[in-house]
Design a protein around this motif. Structure first.
Motif, PDB file in Angstrom:
ATOM      1  N   THR A 188       0.857  -1.221  -0.025  1.00  0.00           N
ATOM      2  CA  THR A 188      -0.061   0.113   0.008  1.00  0.00           C
ATOM      3  C   THR A 188       0.906   1.245  -0.033  1.00  0.00           C
ATOM      4  N   VAL A 189       0.274   2.508  -0.283  1.00  0.00           N
ATOM      5  CA  VAL A 189       0.995   3.525  -0.073  1.00  0.00           C
ATOM      6  C   VAL A 189       1.848   3.863   1.036  1.00  0.00           C
ATOM      7  N   SER A 190       1.079   3.669   2.183  1.00  0.00           N
ATOM      8  CA  SER A 190       1.837   3.657   3.763  1.00  0.00           C
ATOM      9  C   SER A 190       2.864   2.888   3.863  1.00  0.00           C
ATOM     10  N   ILE A 194      10.053   7.874   2.559  1.00  0.00           N
ATOM     11  CA  ILE A 194       9.610   8.829   2.102  1.00  0.00           C
ATOM     12  C   ILE A 194       8.167   9.100   2.628  1.00  0.00           C
ATOM     13  N   SER A 195       7.656  10.252   2.426  1.00  0.00           N
ATOM     14  CA  SER A 195       6.105  10.428   2.925  1.00  0.00           C
ATOM     15  C   SER A 195       5.173   9.947   1.863  1.00  0.00           C
ATOM     16  N   VAL A 196       3.878   9.614   2.357  1.00  0.00           N
ATOM     17  CA  VAL A 196       2.796   9.406   1.548  1.00  0.00           C
ATOM     18  C   VAL A 196       2.380  10.474   0.612  1.00  0.00           C
ATOM     19  N   TYR A 232       2.088  12.841  -4.662  1.00  0.00           N
ATOM     20  CA  TYR A 232       2.671  13.979  -5.879  1.00  0.00           C
ATOM     21  C   TYR A 232       3.254  13.269  -6.801  1.00  0.00           C
ATOM     22  N   TYR A 233       4.232  12.424  -6.492  1.00  0.00           N
ATOM     23  CA  TYR A 233       4.691  11.595  -7.728  1.00  0.00           C
ATOM     24  C   TYR A 233       3.978  11.000  -8.903  1.00  0.00           C
ATOM     25  N   ASP A 234       2.504  10.658  -8.167  1.00  0.00           N
ATOM     26  CA  ASP A 234       1.711  10.101  -9.106  1.00  0.00           C
ATOM     27  C   ASP A 234       0.910  10.867  -9.642  1.00  0.00           C
TER      28      ASP A 234
END
Length: 247
Positions: A4-6, A14-16, A21-23
């Motif tokens: 998952t993202v988390s 790195i932060s969620v 933002y990269y997405d």
């Protein structure tokens, strides 16, 4: 692996928010997004993220990173070699700075500022970026490729890389079977390679195709990459393209 993202944020430190933002900017798309909006990343996505973080470690802007990763001829091994060269320069700079601190702790009266010089590292980065721009440049093909590939996800890239490898492998088999670069089988493979580029990246005109053929043998890194499929494959492919373009 399916994170998952988390979980990805925790694994990569790195932060969620950064992943989101990269997405958002198309730099790193999740492997899969559920109807409920949950994002998941697989091993291939993590490998791309690792490369992004290496570029960030070397202070490359996100726009430049996206441009380089979206290039149709992006070579991971070549990029890693460049990363290593730049990191070795940073290591050497830190070694000099450590030596300066040691001297100062010993009470030595040194007024050296050479250790703070970033010139060599900055020049190496400029050379790397300049080479990428000169090779792919601000051309119509480059802009078309950037636009077309901006929405590609990891599965799409995986499929494209697989198709590219299949074509290179068939060129190698063609050469090893004693076929000639001017023959019909080789011409068919060139046509297939040209269609692959046109359908997935940019319109591969005869002029562009001819330039690519020369680059495959003129640039040692491309030659080495293609020759992984079989000795002299790059030369065979280059000659086949040359013959095709003269028809």
């Amino acid at each position: 692996m399916r994170l998952t993202v988390s979980e990805t944020a925790k694994l990569t430190n790195i932060s969620v928010r950064t992943l989101h933002y990269y997405d958002e900017i198309g730099l790193l798309k999740p492997t899969d997004t559920t109807e409920a909006g949950y994002r998941y990343y697989d091993e291939e996505a993590l490998a791309v993220l690792q490369q992004i973080l290496l570029y960030r470690e070397l202070d490359f802007p996100l726009k430049e990173i996206k441009d380089m990763l979206s290039k149709p001829d992006y070579d991971r091994q070549e990029a890693l070699a460049a990363h290593k060269s730049l990191l070795l320069l940073k290591i050497e700079r830190l070694r000099r700075l450590t030596g300066l601190v040691d001297s100062m702790m010993r009470g030595e009266n040194t007024m050296s500022f050479q250790e703070f010089d970033m010139h060599e590292i900055e020049e190496a980065k400029k050379k790397y970026a300049k080479e990428a721009k000169e090779r792919w440049g601000d051309t119509e093909a480059y802009r078309e490729s950037e636009k077309k590939t901006s929405g590609y996800g990891e599965e799409k890239w995986k499929a494209l890389n697989g198709e590219m490898s299949d074509i290179f492998r068939e060129f190698a088999e063609c050469a090893q079977a004693g076929e000639t670069p001017e023959g019909s089988r080789a011409a068919g493979l060139v046509e297939r390679w040209r269609s692959h580029i046109t359908e997935n990246y940019y319109e591969c005109t005869l002029e562009i195709l001819e330039g690519l053929g020369k680059m495959y043998v003129g640039d040692g890194r491309f030659k080495e990459n293609i020759d992984q499929f079989g000795e002299h494959t790059a030369e065979f492919m280059s000659r086949a393209i040359e013959s095709y373009c003269k028809r």
